[in-house]
Scaffold this motif. Structure first.
Motif, PDB file in Angstrom:
ATOM      1  N   TYR A 151      85.056 129.915 -52.599  1.00 61.01           N
ATOM      2  CA  TYR A 151      85.113 129.325 -53.938  1.00 61.01           C
ATOM      3  C   TYR A 151      86.225 129.959 -54.765  1.00 61.01           C
ATOM      4  O   TYR A 151      86.889 129.277 -55.556  1.00 61.01           O
ATOM      5  CB  TYR A 151      83.772 129.471 -54.650  1.00 61.01           C
ATOM      6  N   LEU A 154      89.610 128.444 -54.588  1.00 58.57           N
ATOM      7  CA  LEU A 154      89.813 127.115 -55.174  1.00 58.57           C
ATOM      8  C   LEU A 154      90.597 127.164 -56.484  1.00 58.57           C
ATOM      9  O   LEU A 154      91.090 126.135 -56.944  1.00 58.57           O
ATOM     10  CB  LEU A 154      88.462 126.448 -55.441  1.00 58.57           C
ATOM     11  N   THR A 170      81.180 115.537 -58.591  1.00 57.95           N
ATOM     12  CA  THR A 170      81.662 116.034 -57.293  1.00 57.95           C
ATOM     13  C   THR A 170      83.165 115.825 -57.192  1.00 57.95           C
ATOM     14  O   THR A 170      83.676 114.778 -57.587  1.00 57.95           O
ATOM     15  CB  THR A 170      80.958 115.299 -56.134  1.00 57.95           C
ATOM     16  N   LYS A 176      87.422 118.710 -48.531  1.00 59.24           N
ATOM     17  CA  LYS A 176      86.074 119.269 -48.660  1.00 59.24           C
ATOM     18  C   LYS A 176      85.530 118.930 -50.050  1.00 59.24           C
ATOM     19  O   LYS A 176      86.288 118.893 -51.027  1.00 59.24           O
ATOM     20  CB  LYS A 176      86.077 120.787 -48.451  1.00 59.24           C
ATOM     21  N   ASP A 177      84.220 118.682 -50.118  1.00 56.35           N
ATOM     22  CA  ASP A 177      83.592 118.282 -51.373  1.00 56.35           C
ATOM     23  C   ASP A 177      82.891 119.470 -52.024  1.00 56.35           C
ATOM     24  O   ASP A 177      82.260 120.296 -51.346  1.00 56.35           O
ATOM     25  CB  ASP A 177      82.565 117.170 -51.127  1.00 56.35           C
ATOM     26  N   TYR A 178      83.013 119.536 -53.360  1.00 55.30           N
ATOM     27  CA  TYR A 178      82.390 120.610 -54.128  1.00 55.30           C
ATOM     28  C   TYR A 178      81.758 120.037 -55.392  1.00 55.30           C
ATOM     29  O   TYR A 178      82.254 119.052 -55.958  1.00 55.30           O
ATOM     30  CB  TYR A 178      83.434 121.672 -54.542  1.00 55.30           C
ATOM     31  N   SER A 179      80.684 120.678 -55.849  1.00 51.84           N
ATOM     32  CA  SER A 179      80.144 120.366 -57.161  1.00 51.84           C
ATOM     33  C   SER A 179      81.041 121.028 -58.199  1.00 51.84           C
ATOM     34  O   SER A 179      81.525 122.138 -57.990  1.00 51.84           O
ATOM     35  CB  SER A 179      78.716 120.895 -57.299  1.00 51.84           C
ATOM     36  N   THR A 201      79.756 130.195 -57.849  1.00 51.11           N
ATOM     37  CA  THR A 201      79.921 128.861 -57.278  1.00 51.11           C
ATOM     38  C   THR A 201      80.102 127.804 -58.359  1.00 51.11           C
ATOM     39  O   THR A 201      80.004 126.617 -58.091  1.00 51.11           O
ATOM     40  CB  THR A 201      78.707 128.489 -56.406  1.00 51.11           C
ATOM     41  N   VAL A 203      82.437 125.768 -60.529  1.00 53.50           N
ATOM     42  CA  VAL A 203      83.834 125.359 -60.486  1.00 53.50           C
ATOM     43  C   VAL A 203      84.140 124.524 -61.721  1.00 53.50           C
ATOM     44  O   VAL A 203      83.557 123.457 -61.925  1.00 53.50           O
ATOM     45  CB  VAL A 203      84.133 124.534 -59.217  1.00 53.50           C
TER      46      VAL A 203
END
Length: 211
Positions: A151, A154, A170, A176-179, A201, A203
């Motif tokens: 993370y 990112l 999202t 790649k997928d992230y919240s 975590t 973002v």
């Protein structure tokens, strides 16, 4: 002259009602905005409708509001929010005494909804819009070093929003997928974004402005 006989007055009332009600949803104002918004909307329906119809339209309006909240909190794909907005617009349009007055009322709801987002710039956000997964602070001691490192990398990366961020949604970065959560912005699906802050975590992203 009765002020409620003016066709444009519905725009003012629905604008203020929707702005304050949604404002209470977005920010923590201890119910003050909520009471103001409910008051304005109640006045709107009570002026133009008999008791039975007044109750029905008021319920439809607030069901629409509930659908918007559920979409933002649980689904987050815009489906329930669209249905909710439709309920709100339908209720004020049908309740109006004329077509022109109905159009004014609809505009009031739309403008009031967008105006409510300005409260995010001024007041403290509600925790309602911060998902649990975004609030976790995973430490190295707990064995989450690899996840934290991923993370952390990112930061300043660019990607796109996979759905509307209002403000949670999202994103996709490097396939790649992230919240993620927007920085007080309403970011539309497929908008280019950049990660501006990473905390555990959580973002935080902003939309990339066109040059």
């Amino acid at each position: 002259m009765d002020i409620f006989s003016l066709e444009w007055i519905g725009l003012v009332i629905t604008f203020l009602g929707t702005m304050f009600i949604l404002g209470e949803v977005w920010v923590n104002m201890k119910g003050i905005f909520g009471l103001l918004g409910i008051g304005f909307i109640t006045v709107y329906f009570s002026v133009y409708l008999e008791t039975g119809s007044f109750i029905i339209m008021l319920i439809i309006y607030f069901v629409g509001l509930l659908l918007i909240i559920l979409d933002g909190k649980l689904i987050n794909d815009g489906t329930l929010a669209t249905l909710g907005l439709g309920c709100m617009l339908t209720s004020v349009a049908i309740s109006a005494p004329s077509l022109v007055a109905g159009l004014y009322a609809v505009i009031g709801v739309l403008v009031g909804g967008f105006a409510s987002l300005l409260f995010l710039k001024v007041f403290k956000h509600r925790d309602l819009w911060t998902k649990i997964t975004l609030k976790d602070r995973l430490t190295n001691e707990a064995g989450y070093n690899t996840l934290n490192t991923e993370y952390g990398e990112l930061l300043h990366e660019k990607g796109i929003a996979l759905n509307n961020l209002r403000p949670v949604g999202t994103i996709r970065i490097n396939n790649k997928d992230y919240s993620a959560v927007s920085n007080g912005q309403w970011i539309v699906k497929d908008t280019p974004i950049e990660v501006v802050k990473v905390d555990g975590t959580k973002v935080l992203v902003e939309k990339i402005l066109s040059e």
